[in-house]
Design a protein around this motif. Structure first.
Motif, PDB file in Angstrom:
ATOM      1  N   CYS A  30      -5.995  -0.031   5.299  1.00 32.51           N
ATOM      2  CA  CYS A  30      -6.477   1.362   5.296  1.00 32.51           C
ATOM      3  C   CYS A  30      -7.510   1.641   4.209  1.00 32.51           C
ATOM      4  CB  CYS A  30      -5.307   2.339   5.191  1.00 32.51           C
ATOM      5  SG  CYS A  30      -4.567   2.467   3.564  1.00 32.51           S
TER       6      CYS A  30
ATOM      7  N   CYS B 188       0.834  -1.203   0.000  1.00 32.07           N
ATOM      8  CA  CYS B 188       0.000   0.000   0.000  1.00 32.07           C
ATOM      9  C   CYS B 188       0.874   1.262   0.000  1.00 32.07           C
ATOM     10  CB  CYS B 188      -0.900  -0.022   1.230  1.00 32.07           C
ATOM     11  SG  CYS B 188      -1.805   1.506   1.467  1.00 32.07           S
TER      12      CYS B 188
ATOM     13  N   CYS C 141      -6.073  -1.954  -0.215  1.00 31.22           N
ATOM     14  CA  CYS C 141      -5.326  -2.323   0.982  1.00 31.22           C
ATOM     15  C   CYS C 141      -6.309  -2.779   2.064  1.00 31.22           C
ATOM     16  CB  CYS C 141      -4.526  -1.109   1.456  1.00 31.22           C
ATOM     17  SG  CYS C 141      -3.764  -1.347   3.078  1.00 31.22           S
TER      18      CYS C 141
ATOM     19  N   CYS D 126       0.034   3.115   3.750  1.00 33.77           N
ATOM     20  CA  CYS D 126       0.389   2.543   5.055  1.00 33.77           C
ATOM     21  C   CYS D 126       1.443   1.451   4.948  1.00 33.77           C
ATOM     22  CB  CYS D 126      -0.854   2.029   5.779  1.00 33.77           C
ATOM     23  SG  CYS D 126      -1.495   0.478   5.125  1.00 33.77           S
TER      24      CYS D 126
HETATM   25 ZN   LIG Z   1      -2.933   0.817   3.404  1.00 32.82          ZN
END
Ligand SMILES: [Zn+2]
Length: 370
Positions: free
Chosen positions: A72, A37, A69, A40
């Motif tokens: 998040c 991602c 993801c 994050c």
């Molecule tokens: Zn993420």
């Protein structure tokens, strides 16, 4: 960077573009993998759309996968075009979409048209140097009774506060500088940054101060701006976190950051799936969920993150998505069926109370005071 004037596009193209489109393959050496991602760093993910193609401008070759993801909710294309090859995706994009005059959304919607003198009175009271006409001085009171129209008017000025004397504003990815001109009319010392040289030249012709440059290395001085704006840009960037850190660097302590980007969790995305206008493969590399955007801003050092109602933008997204679902080109004159029109209106109403459920995420945040 996203123009809403799709109808103005020309599909002529050059022979190289035509050849690429004919093969519908993106060059293998023009792709890179992401694997985690971009916000994050999470590795766990799910495939949202397995075979996206450019059905918006029909100029980018290739078939793309959008992942989400698990941590998040950020959407991202992987594999994706490399920075050096991404220009292939913009073959028909920029030179035909240089709006000289950004329109007031609240001038173009039927809702907003009925209230133009009130809207002008409201904005004139907010920005004493603006002087819009025709103006009803009761507007600042009456607009409180009409939250949908007020949300449109606020979107038109990007939720800016009235400027202090000498307040400096930077609009990054400003195109030919339509909003820079508006910010100047609001009383800001405004300038733009734009990577497309043709757009910079168009701005210069109009006397609008726009420099050539791009994120994440703008080359601009540290702690120089009171406001930085990023409208429909971050979703195009290979490294959105580096871009946010750069914007943080450019702002003075206490400075304001305003950003707008398509909402990965938009009801229109749920409804239209792979046909949703906000996907725009492969030009949109990253699509933020509210959670991902909040996290990204905090990681970059911003505080006071506040989502704002995007204004009545759903009809535009729904109509463009409906057109994509019919596999029609941008110039096709398609009207939105009444059931979808009702859905779009309902979404606009809901997003007034909950800005996280609109087609776009619009957010303001601040660089902390020292
Ligand atoms: Zn993420």
């Amino acid at each position: 960077m996203v123009s809403r004037n799709e109808n103005e596009l020309n599909f002529g193209g050059n022979p190289l573009d035509a050849a690429l489109q004919a093969t519908n393959e993106w060059p293998e050496d023009g792709k890179e993998t992401v694997n985690c991602c971009p916000v994050c760093g999470g590795k766990e993910r799910s495939v949202v759309h397995a075979s996206l193609t450019d059905r918006i401008f029909f100029c980018a070759p290739g078939v793309w996968i959008l992942h989400r993801c698990d941590a998040c909710g950020c959407g991202y294309v992987d594999p994706r075009p490399t920075p050096s090859a991404i220009g292939l995706a913009y073959a028909e994009y920029y030179t035909h979409t240089l709006d000289k005059n950004e329109v007031f959304l609240s001038n173009t919607s039927p809702l907003g048209k009925r209230f133009i003198p009130m809207r002008n009175g409201y904005l004139n009271a907010r920005f004493p140097r603006l002087g819009m006409f025709p103006s009803n001085p009761l507007g600042s009171l009456i607009m409180k009774l009409f939250p949908a129209t007020r949300a449109l008017a606020e979107r038109d000025v990007r939720h800016l506060p009235a400027p202090a004397d000498g307040a400096k504003l930077l609009d990054i990815g400003c195109g030919s500088g339509a909003f820079v001109r508006r910010a100047i009319s609001l009383g800001y010392l405004a300038e733009g940054l734009e990577f497309d040289a043709a757009a910079v030249a168009a701005a210069a012709n109009e006397g609008i101060p726009v420099k050539e440059g791009s994120l994440p290395d703008t080359g601009l001085p540290t702690a120089n701006f009171d406001v930085v704006m990023l409208s429909q840009v971050i979703e195009h960037l290979h490294d959105p976190m580096a871009a946010l850190r750069e914007i943080h660097r450019l702002l003075k302590p206490g400075g304001l950051f305003w950003l707008a980007t398509p909402n990965m969790d938009a009801p229109g995305h749920v409804h239209f799936g792979a046909d949703w206008r906000g996907l725009e493969p492969p030009r949109h590399l990253v699509l933020f969920s509210p959670k991902a955007l909040n996290l990204a801003l905090e990681q970059a050092g911003f505080v006071g993150v506040e989502f704002k109602p995007p204004g009545a933008v759903s009809h535009w997204f729904y109509r463009a998505s409906h057109r994509i679902s019919m596999n029609q080109k941008p110039e096709a004159n398609i009207s939105l069926p009444s059931d979808l029109t009702k859905l779009a209106r309902r979404e606009d109403q809901l997003s007034l109370r909950n800005p996280l459920v609109g087609e776009e995420l619009v957010v303001v945040a601040r660089k902390p005071e020292i």
